[in-house]
Design a protein around this motif. Structure first.
Motif, PDB file in Angstrom:
ATOM      1  N   UNK A   1       4.598  -5.874  15.641  1.00  0.00           N
ATOM      2  CA  UNK A   1       5.135  -4.236  15.144  1.00  0.00           C
ATOM      3  C   UNK A   1       4.973  -4.711  13.603  1.00  0.00           C
ATOM      4  N   UNK A   2       4.506  -2.786  13.452  1.00  0.00           N
ATOM      5  CA  UNK A   2       4.297  -2.158  12.146  1.00  0.00           C
ATOM      6  C   UNK A   2       4.689  -1.195  11.806  1.00  0.00           C
TER       7      UNK A   2
ATOM      8  N   UNK B   1       4.759  -6.124   8.733  1.00  0.00           N
ATOM      9  CA  UNK B   1       4.776  -6.555   9.898  1.00  0.00           C
ATOM     10  C   UNK B   1       5.725  -7.562  10.476  1.00  0.00           C
ATOM     11  N   UNK B   2       6.055  -8.037  12.447  1.00  0.00           N
ATOM     12  CA  UNK B   2       7.119  -8.623  12.390  1.00  0.00           C
ATOM     13  C   UNK B   2       6.249  -9.105  14.222  1.00  0.00           C
ATOM     14  N   UNK B   3       6.151 -11.063  14.434  1.00  0.00           N
ATOM     15  CA  UNK B   3       5.493 -10.709  15.480  1.00  0.00           C
ATOM     16  C   UNK B   3       6.717 -11.186  16.152  1.00  0.00           C
TER      17      UNK B   3
ATOM     18  N   UNK C   1       2.690  -2.119  17.974  1.00  0.00           N
ATOM     19  CA  UNK C   1       4.101  -0.702  17.965  1.00  0.00           C
ATOM     20  C   UNK C   1       3.751  -0.496  15.846  1.00  0.00           C
ATOM     21  N   UNK C   2       4.205   0.555  16.853  1.00  0.00           N
ATOM     22  CA  UNK C   2       3.885   1.127  14.692  1.00  0.00           C
ATOM     23  C   UNK C   2       4.824   2.043  14.447  1.00  0.00           C
TER      24      UNK C   2
END
Length: 386
Positions: free
Chosen positions: A147-148, A189-191, A174-175
């Protein structure tokens, strides 16, 4: 696992530090941050002070950098800490196994960058590094989603970086696009690992912070000899260690649903090889085999308990031991071992001891090694009940 992540961060060029776990709530820099971004921290009263337990390594590392003299020549300057522990006062209904804890071990790395171009290069480098670290741990791109988050202005001016990140990940991302910035970062960002209950849990993360250098009065000297505020990158290369273990266990269960044997990666398996003598008369011979295997930095133990052979094999299977070897007269005389390989759907393969050692060493190459933390002979171990 902790050692592996720490080694990776030192190879990356970060300086390892250790900072306090307890801080004064009224410290001007800290109170400003905590009031703007309230979190569920544990509070303590000591004499006339109100203290809190950290929920990240930011506080200690930023106070350390406040007292550090550095210039553009040392940048990006990187600090790393494996926090034992960070604390969050989660509500009782939110605490869940290893996924969400009140105390956790967090690898936390901050990079202090001179300007945005340097920060963007470092951000991209760390994005690649995190994917590499997760992959070596045993979590591939198929196991998590990215996710950004960024502002509209940042996107318009830095589309090249966003496109690069998407290309590196090579999967849909996913933005979340903000019209205005309302956190301290302009890009994050997240993983996110998706478990078997379809719940997401964040692992690795990084963000470009444009506020905290000024808040903590962290400055560097630029080319013109003037003091400037750096940009700060907040990076966790793997996410909390406990949450990584949770993700590996969830992945093992998912594999079990697909008909595979659940297991941890070989290098993380507490016992990598278990030897089972067919009877008590072979224990001494098995001890010799054990010494030879252990010499090569392989965690090996012996089930020498007074129990049936089938029960010993069954218990080794329950413990997800990757390689199980029953040793009797045929194995001693021929030197050929019957090795039950968990990764290969528990198939039994005939091989010499040297072949087994070589096979394991190839699989755990470049991974850190820890000694077996229990007595080698299972008969010497106490029984724990909970």
């Amino acid at each position: 696992l902790e050692q592996f992540v720490t080694n990776k961060m030192i190879e990356y060029g970060a300086m390892e530090v250790e900072t306090p776990i307890m801080y004064d709530f009224k410290h001007p820099s800290l109170s400003d941050y905590l009031n703007r971004f309230p979190a569920r921290q544990y509070l303590l009263n000591s004499e006339d002070k109100e203290l809190f337990l950290r929920f990240a390594a930011c506080f200690g590392q930023f106070l350390l950098m406040h007292d550090t003299q550095f210039s553009y020549k040392q940048m990006p300057l990187k600090l790393y800490e494996l926090t034992r522990y960070s604390f969050r006062r989660e509500k009782s209904g939110e605490v869940c196994g290893l996924r969400r804890l009140r105390a956790f071990t967090m690898p936390d790395c901050h990079a202090f960058c001179a300007e945005l171009n340097q920060a963007k290069k470092e951000f991209e480098k760390r994005f690649k590094l995190s994917i590499e670290i997760l992959n070596e741990i045993g979590l591939t791109k198929e196991d998590y989603e990215i996710a950004l988050r960024f502002t509209q202005d940042f996107f318009e001016e830095n589309k090249d970086l966003i496109k690069k990140l998407a290309k590196i990940y090579d999967k849909p991302i996913l933005v979340e696009l903000w019209k205005e910035r309302f956190f301290y970062f302009i890009l994050k960002w997240d993983a996110n690992f998706i478990d078997n209950q379809k719940k997401a849990a964040a692992l690795s993360t990084d963000q470009i912070d444009v506020e905290n250098a000024k808040r903590y009065k962290i400055t560097y000297v630029d080319k013109n000899g003037e003091k400037k505020y750096p940009l700060i990158l907040h990076f966790s290369p793997s996410g909390a260690i406990e949450r990584v273990v949770y993700a590996l266990l969830e992945k093992a269960f998912k594999n079990q649903q697909l008909g595979k044997s659940p297991m941890l990666p070989l290098w993380l398996s507490p016992t990598q090889v278990r030897l089972i003598p067919i009877s008590e008369s072979y224990v001494l011979k098995v001890n010799e085999l054990t010494k030879e295997i252990a010499k090569h930095n392989i965690r090996v133990d012996i089930d020498d308990r007074a129990s049936t052979l089938q029960k010993k094999i069954r218990e080794a299977e329950k413990e997800w031991v990757p390689y199980i070897i029953v040793v009797g007269p045929k194995e001693i005389e021929s030197g050929i071992l019957s090795v039950r390989d968990r990764e290969n759907n528990r198939k039994v393969e005939k091989m010499e001891l040297s072949q087994l050692i070589e096979k394991i060493q190839t699989k755990i190459k470049n991974k850190p090694f820890q000694l077996l933390p229990l007595p080698q002979n299972l008969s010497k171990r106490p029984q724990f009940y909970g």
